[in-house]
Enzyme design. Sequence first.
Site, PDB file in Angstrom:
ATOM      1  N   LYS A 287      24.748  -2.881  -8.262  1.00  0.00           N
ATOM      2  CA  LYS A 287      25.670  -3.239  -9.346  1.00  0.00           C
ATOM      3  C   LYS A 287      26.610  -2.076  -9.648  1.00  0.00           C
ATOM      4  O   LYS A 287      27.817  -2.265  -9.820  1.00  0.00           O
ATOM      5  CB  LYS A 287      24.869  -3.649 -10.592  1.00  0.00           C
ATOM      6  CG  LYS A 287      24.183  -5.008 -10.440  1.00  0.00           C
ATOM      7  CD  LYS A 287      23.148  -5.279 -11.544  1.00  0.00           C
ATOM      8  CE  LYS A 287      22.386  -6.591 -11.240  1.00  0.00           C
ATOM      9  NZ  LYS A 287      21.297  -6.848 -12.209  1.00  0.00           N
TER      10      LYS A 287
ATOM     11  N   GLN B  81      18.333  -4.271 -17.097  1.00  0.00           N
ATOM     12  CA  GLN B  81      17.707  -4.816 -15.889  1.00  0.00           C
ATOM     13  C   GLN B  81      16.316  -5.365 -16.224  1.00  0.00           C
ATOM     14  O   GLN B  81      15.486  -4.666 -16.802  1.00  0.00           O
ATOM     15  CB  GLN B  81      17.618  -3.719 -14.812  1.00  0.00           C
ATOM     16  CG  GLN B  81      17.046  -4.184 -13.492  1.00  0.00           C
ATOM     17  CD  GLN B  81      17.951  -5.186 -12.763  1.00  0.00           C
ATOM     18  OE1 GLN B  81      19.176  -5.093 -12.807  1.00  0.00           O
ATOM     19  NE2 GLN B  81      17.345  -6.168 -12.107  1.00  0.00           N
TER      20      GLN B  81
ATOM     21  N   ASP C 204      25.264 -10.630 -19.046  1.00  0.00           N
ATOM     22  CA  ASP C 204      24.405 -11.587 -18.335  1.00  0.00           C
ATOM     23  C   ASP C 204      24.493 -13.002 -18.923  1.00  0.00           C
ATOM     24  O   ASP C 204      24.040 -13.960 -18.286  1.00  0.00           O
ATOM     25  CB  ASP C 204      22.942 -11.122 -18.398  1.00  0.00           C
ATOM     26  CG  ASP C 204      22.565 -10.239 -17.213  1.00  0.00           C
ATOM     27  OD1 ASP C 204      23.139 -10.430 -16.129  1.00  0.00           O
ATOM     28  OD2 ASP C 204      21.684  -9.374 -17.377  1.00  0.00           O
TER      29      ASP C 204
END
Lengths: 289, 289
Positions: free
Chosen positions: B54, B98, B121
């Site tokens: 990422k 994460q 997200d």
Amino acid sequence: MTAQIIDGKKIAQDLKIKIAKEVKNLQEKHHITPAIAVILVGDDPASKVYVGAKERQAKEVGMNSLQINLADNISEIELLDKIKKLNSDPKIHAILVQLPLPKHINSDKVIETIDPNKDVDGFHLINVGKLTIGKIDEATIPCTAIGSLHLINEIEPDITGKNILVIGSSNIVGMPLSRLLMHKKATVTIANSKTRNLKFLCQNADIIISATGVANLVTADMVHENSIIIDVGINRITKKDGTTKLVGDVDFDGCYPKVKAITPVPGGVGPMTIAYLLQNCLYLCIKRL
Amino acid sequence: MTAQIIDGKKIAQDLKIKIAKEVKNLQEKHHITPAIAVILVGDDPASKVYVGAKERQAKEVGMNSLQINLADNISEIELLDKIKKLNSDPKIHAILVQLPLPKHINSDKVIETIDPNKDVDGFHLINVGKLTIGKIDEATIPCTAIGSLHLINEIEPDITGKNILVIGSSNIVGMPLSRLLMHKKATVTIANSKTRNLKFLCQNADIIISATGVANLVTADMVHENSIIIDVGINRITKKDGTTKLVGDVDFDGCYPKVKAITPVPGGVGPMTIAYLLQNCLYLCIKRL
């Protein structure tokens, strides 16, 4: 074989008896009476009828009901202030703003201003989000959706693996109901006005729920002897003699002789909606203890 | 006829080129560089690989990436404090924590602490709620779901009235993707592990999306020459010779000769997920202007 008519009026009445007992219990053990505030803006006749029915039934089960009538030309900011006051009022457990609102008021803003813990309709984004991610026990669920699930469970207590067709994906019924059914491990198909093969989908469904507002959408040729039909539609149609009549989305007379179970309109889903409004109010009150 | 292999790697690359142009544009016109903060708790090897990818790709498109490594034994309150600081940091536009987190930390609480306007997200209840009620333009949409829709649209730009089967109803993929497809007026069926007639449902679908983590769930006998298959699964299987291999949920070798279009694994949905993470970061940055 004759189909079972799912008697929403009777089932709602039984639920309200249970709610009334719990209300009494709360009063005796905790000296608390669940209280709902219902805000009506303007004097739309249909809205007045709904609000009146909600208030009457809340009182029937022993709840406090506070009806707040506001003028049609109230400003958005005044309405939001009114809601904020109710949010911080410890004697009010549930807040309902009767929709639709006048056009100069942003309904979304109004709904988002209600404290999610007092949002009896389950329309606040936080409650919608909780239902969507499967935190069912922490969310308020929209009344018609949960009421429809209750009727299904009267006939089919375990819907695991059942093929269920939901026609209509509104935020008030189709969408939350679909999510509830998925949570119960049903296989859910959501149809809409662009669906090409509605007859095929109906024929392959164990349970059909129609929530579209289109009269005669589901007809006898679409159903089979094991179909369970939940008709959420309410449509006023004009008969040949010029008088009008309330019907659902389903051709009841045509389908009734062919299916396993079916809800009538009126007297099916309708009464469940108000019963679950009271159930939600009770739930919000208990959550605060 | 040979099936079209939907080249997620190439499509993601094209999307990243567009994103890089927009980043440059933002820098030139507004002197702003989109910035993502990625929080990694502990040192799980898989998580480290994801976070590294990422960060690398964010830098490739010209974004700022701030990686924050926290010890495995960090307290929940310290992690929440870290997030709150990032929430109020005007130079950070997107925050990603994460997952999974160590067991002593409540992931839901962590997600709800992220400012919904920095929730890259799309997992925050407010973003989930907005997507659910159809306020698509105001929500951040989970990356794998929107990335899968992008791949579908490469083959089928208009999915109105298409019959789409989504296998798996996770909050990360199946649920948000179903909602996106409904929004585009597709007829959507959501299957799960209790679904009885998966073969029948696959055979009657124009588009099949599988997101279950079960290798070989969709096999050649379930598909037809017009099937479009999006395989979201990533499963590591052991081959006869003892070595391991990454496969999806779909028997690619069996289905490929029979269908209209299919995504490979790896190289299908996977690359789209990170590309949309960058797209979401860009979107959140632009929203703040």
